[in-house]
Scaffold this motif. Structure first.
Motif, PDB file in Angstrom:
ATOM      1  N   PHE A   1       0.655  27.159  -5.006  1.00 41.35           N
ATOM      2  CA  PHE A   1       0.552  25.711  -4.837  1.00 41.35           C
ATOM      3  C   PHE A   1      -0.729  25.245  -5.514  1.00 41.35           C
ATOM      4  CE2 PHE A   1       3.100  27.184  -1.334  1.00 41.35           C
ATOM      5  CZ  PHE A   1       4.092  26.231  -1.227  1.00 41.35           C
ATOM      6  N   TRP A   2      -0.716  24.005  -6.030  1.00 36.44           N
ATOM      7  CA  TRP A   2      -1.886  23.446  -6.693  1.00 36.44           C
ATOM      8  C   TRP A   2      -2.276  22.142  -6.026  1.00 36.44           C
ATOM      9  CZ3 TRP A   2       1.929  25.954  -9.409  1.00 36.44           C
ATOM     10  CH2 TRP A   2       1.520  27.049 -10.154  1.00 36.44           C
ATOM     11  N   LYS A   3      -3.597  21.881  -6.024  1.00 37.30           N
ATOM     12  CA  LYS A   3      -4.120  20.630  -5.473  1.00 37.30           C
ATOM     13  C   LYS A   3      -4.695  19.742  -6.556  1.00 37.30           C
ATOM     14  CE  LYS A   3      -5.219  22.636  -1.020  1.00 37.30           C
ATOM     15  NZ  LYS A   3      -6.275  22.923  -0.034  1.00 37.30           N
ATOM     16  N   ARG A   4      -4.459  20.108  -7.827  1.00 36.90           N
ATOM     17  CA  ARG A   4      -4.935  19.317  -8.968  1.00 36.90           C
ATOM     18  C   ARG A   4      -3.757  19.072  -9.905  1.00 36.90           C
ATOM     19  NH1 ARG A   4      -8.583  22.444 -12.156  1.00 36.90           N
ATOM     20  NH2 ARG A   4      -7.411  24.206 -11.412  1.00 36.90           N
ATOM     21  N   PRO A   5      -3.790  17.992 -10.694  1.00 35.81           N
ATOM     22  CA  PRO A   5      -2.667  17.706 -11.590  1.00 35.81           C
ATOM     23  C   PRO A   5      -2.699  18.479 -12.907  1.00 35.81           C
ATOM     24  CG  PRO A   5      -4.204  15.881 -11.593  1.00 35.81           C
ATOM     25  CD  PRO A   5      -4.706  16.851 -10.584  1.00 35.81           C
ATOM     26  N   PHE A   6      -3.735  19.302 -13.178  1.00 34.89           N
ATOM     27  CA  PHE A   6      -3.793  20.093 -14.393  1.00 34.89           C
ATOM     28  C   PHE A   6      -4.043  21.551 -14.027  1.00 34.89           C
ATOM     29  CE2 PHE A   6      -4.906  15.851 -15.812  1.00 34.89           C
ATOM     30  CZ  PHE A   6      -4.074  15.716 -16.909  1.00 34.89           C
ATOM     31  N   PHE A   7      -3.189  22.452 -14.520  1.00 42.16           N
ATOM     32  CA  PHE A   7      -3.314  23.860 -14.191  1.00 42.16           C
ATOM     33  C   PHE A   7      -2.568  24.690 -15.225  1.00 42.16           C
ATOM     34  CE2 PHE A   7      -0.036  21.756 -11.767  1.00 42.16           C
ATOM     35  CZ  PHE A   7       1.101  22.465 -12.100  1.00 42.16           C
TER      36      PHE A   7
ATOM     37  N   VAL B   1       0.838  -1.197   0.000  1.00 44.40           N
ATOM     38  CA  VAL B   1       0.000   0.000   0.000  1.00 44.40           C
ATOM     39  C   VAL B   1       0.876   1.252   0.000  1.00 44.40           C
ATOM     40  CG1 VAL B   1      -1.692   1.298   1.355  1.00 44.40           C
ATOM     41  CG2 VAL B   1      -1.931  -1.164   1.072  1.00 44.40           C
ATOM     42  N   ASN B   2       2.010   1.205   0.684  1.00 42.03           N
ATOM     43  CA  ASN B   2       2.919   2.339   0.754  1.00 42.03           C
ATOM     44  C   ASN B   2       3.880   2.335  -0.433  1.00 42.03           C
ATOM     45  OD1 ASN B   2       1.770   3.168   3.163  1.00 42.03           O
ATOM     46  ND2 ASN B   2       3.141   1.891   4.370  1.00 42.03           N
ATOM     47  N   ALA B   3       3.333   2.285  -1.622  1.00 41.72           N
ATOM     48  CA  ALA B   3       4.143   2.257  -2.834  1.00 41.72           C
ATOM     49  C   ALA B   3       4.781   3.634  -3.047  1.00 41.72           C
ATOM     50  CB  ALA B   3       3.270   1.890  -4.034  1.00 41.72           C
ATOM     51  N   PRO B   4       5.886   3.710  -3.767  1.00 40.34           N
ATOM     52  CA  PRO B   4       6.525   5.001  -4.011  1.00 40.34           C
ATOM     53  C   PRO B   4       5.631   5.906  -4.854  1.00 40.34           C
ATOM     54  CG  PRO B   4       7.564   3.287  -5.314  1.00 40.34           C
ATOM     55  CD  PRO B   4       6.607   2.614  -4.381  1.00 40.34           C
ATOM     56  N   ILE B   5       5.814   7.199  -4.696  1.00 41.57           N
ATOM     57  CA  ILE B   5       5.024   8.187  -5.424  1.00 41.57           C
ATOM     58  C   ILE B   5       5.661   8.435  -6.785  1.00 41.57           C
ATOM     59  CG2 ILE B   5       4.240  10.578  -5.428  1.00 41.57           C
ATOM     60  CD1 ILE B   5       4.196  10.432  -2.379  1.00 41.57           C
ATOM     61  N   VAL B   6       4.834   8.404  -7.829  1.00 45.26           N
ATOM     62  CA  VAL B   6       5.291   8.673  -9.187  1.00 45.26           C
ATOM     63  C   VAL B   6       4.818  10.074  -9.558  1.00 45.26           C
ATOM     64  CG1 VAL B   6       5.108   7.999 -11.607  1.00 45.26           C
ATOM     65  CG2 VAL B   6       5.205   6.254  -9.818  1.00 45.26           C
ATOM     66  N   LEU B   7       5.740  10.918 -10.003  1.00 43.88           N
ATOM     67  CA  LEU B   7       5.428  12.288 -10.407  1.00 43.88           C
ATOM     68  C   LEU B   7       6.130  12.554 -11.727  1.00 43.88           C
ATOM     69  CD1 LEU B   7       4.082  14.974  -9.607  1.00 43.88           C
ATOM     70  CD2 LEU B   7       6.196  15.583  -8.467  1.00 43.88           C
ATOM     71  N   LYS B   8       5.345  12.814 -12.781  1.00 42.77           N
ATOM     72  CA  LYS B   8       5.901  13.024 -14.117  1.00 42.77           C
ATOM     73  C   LYS B   8       5.112  14.109 -14.827  1.00 42.77           C
ATOM     74  CE  LYS B   8       6.937  10.644 -18.399  1.00 42.77           C
ATOM     75  NZ  LYS B   8       6.812   9.432 -19.178  1.00 42.77           N
ATOM     76  N   ILE B   9       5.804  14.955 -15.582  1.00 38.20           N
ATOM     77  CA  ILE B   9       5.157  16.015 -16.356  1.00 38.20           C
ATOM     78  C   ILE B   9       4.736  15.431 -17.698  1.00 38.20           C
ATOM     79  CG2 ILE B   9       5.453  18.276 -17.421  1.00 38.20           C
ATOM     80  CD1 ILE B   9       7.553  18.880 -15.277  1.00 38.20           C
TER      81      ILE B   9
ATOM     82  N   ILE C   1       1.190  28.798 -20.105  1.00 33.65           N
ATOM     83  CA  ILE C   1       1.338  27.417 -20.566  1.00 33.65           C
ATOM     84  C   ILE C   1       0.462  26.521 -19.685  1.00 33.65           C
ATOM     85  CG2 ILE C   1       3.666  27.694 -21.472  1.00 33.65           C
ATOM     86  CD1 ILE C   1       4.615  26.149 -18.976  1.00 33.65           C
ATOM     87  N   THR C   2      -0.080  25.484 -20.289  1.00 33.06           N
ATOM     88  CA  THR C   2      -0.892  24.513 -19.565  1.00 33.06           C
ATOM     89  C   THR C   2      -0.005  23.347 -19.165  1.00 33.06           C
ATOM     90  OG1 THR C   2      -2.818  25.156 -20.835  1.00 33.06           O
ATOM     91  CG2 THR C   2      -2.929  23.059 -19.683  1.00 33.06           C
ATOM     92  N   VAL C   3      -0.055  22.999 -17.888  1.00 34.52           N
ATOM     93  CA  VAL C   3       0.775  21.927 -17.347  1.00 34.52           C
ATOM     94  C   VAL C   3      -0.138  20.778 -16.933  1.00 34.52           C
ATOM     95  CG1 VAL C   3       2.407  21.290 -15.541  1.00 34.52           C
ATOM     96  CG2 VAL C   3       2.490  23.568 -16.533  1.00 34.52           C
ATOM     97  N   GLY C   4       0.239  19.568 -17.351  1.00 39.09           N
ATOM     98  CA  GLY C   4      -0.469  18.355 -16.945  1.00 39.09           C
ATOM     99  C   GLY C   4       0.516  17.384 -16.320  1.00 39.09           C
ATOM    100  N   LEU C   5       0.160  16.825 -15.189  1.00 43.94           N
ATOM    101  CA  LEU C   5       1.045  15.928 -14.450  1.00 43.94           C
ATOM    102  C   LEU C   5       0.419  14.555 -14.292  1.00 43.94           C
ATOM    103  CD1 LEU C   5       2.027  18.302 -11.521  1.00 43.94           C
ATOM    104  CD2 LEU C   5       3.368  17.812 -13.522  1.00 43.94           C
ATOM    105  N   LEU C   6       1.270  13.554 -14.179  1.00 45.44           N
ATOM    106  CA  LEU C   6       0.862  12.209 -13.796  1.00 45.44           C
ATOM    107  C   LEU C   6       1.289  12.032 -12.346  1.00 45.44           C
ATOM    108  CD1 LEU C   6      -0.117   9.301 -14.410  1.00 45.44           C
ATOM    109  CD2 LEU C   6       2.238   8.794 -15.041  1.00 45.44           C
ATOM    110  N   VAL C   7       0.311  11.844 -11.460  1.00 43.31           N
ATOM    111  CA  VAL C   7       0.591  11.680 -10.034  1.00 43.31           C
ATOM    112  C   VAL C   7      -0.016  10.355  -9.595  1.00 43.31           C
ATOM    113  CG1 VAL C   7       0.343  12.670  -7.737  1.00 43.31           C
ATOM    114  CG2 VAL C   7       0.476  14.179  -9.720  1.00 43.31           C
TER     115      VAL C   7
END
Length: 156
Positions: free
Chosen positions: A88-94, A34-42, A58-64
């Motif tokens: 700061f953002w709480k969503r992966p698209f901004f 359950v405690n898998a590593p966090i993946v963060l990619k643009i 510019i529009t930024v989209g992330l994979l979280v």
């Protein structure tokens, strides 16, 4: 028969030992997955992409992954050209505002409420292209040709 009766005395103790020793080991194996590593990619913009935008945005989209990191109170903070943005953002698209033309580096960070960095994305290079009046021409100079810009197959 007598031997089986003697062994049956130990069956409850064996079952108790299995419950005490084996069950905690199995449950700890499930908690580590359950405690898998966090993946963060643009995802957007892509590496080396030239974005055509005259509005300094510019529009930024992330994979979280996992997606529950936002429920845990983590937020996204962007680093543009080596400097962290204030927002700061709480969503992966901004949308990032006030981005000048030219070559830029972009990196995303997942941070806690205290500002500690939990995960970083790889650094990404992109280009922002903006139209300019300096390079806009109404006619195309054709050296040594008798046709003008009006004779070309595309509209000027």
């Amino acid at each position: 028969m007598i031997r089986l009766m003697r062994l049956s005395r130990y069956v409850p103790w064996c079952l108790l030992a299995i419950v005490v020793l084996v069950v905690p080991l199995a449950s700890s194996a499930t908690t580590t997955s359950v405690n898998a590593p966090i993946v963060l990619k643009i995802l957007t913009p892509r590496a080396g992409e030239a974005i055509h935008n005259n509005q300094d945005k510019i529009t930024v989209g992330l994979l979280v992954l996992p997606g529950s990191v936002f429920q845990d109170g983590l937020r996204i903070r962007m680093r543009l050209d080596g400097k962290f943005r204030r927002r700061f953002w709480k969503r992966p698209f901004f949308t990032l505002n006030q981005v000048d033309r030219g070559k830029h580096t972009l990196q995303a960070a997942l941070v806690t409420k205290n500002g500690h960095i939990v995960a970083l994305s790889p650094v990404l290079v992109f280009y922002l292209w903006q139209a300019s009046r300096l390079f806009h021409t109404t006619s195309i100079p054709l050296a040594g040709c008798r046709i003008g810009a009006r004779d070309l197959p595309y509209p000027s």
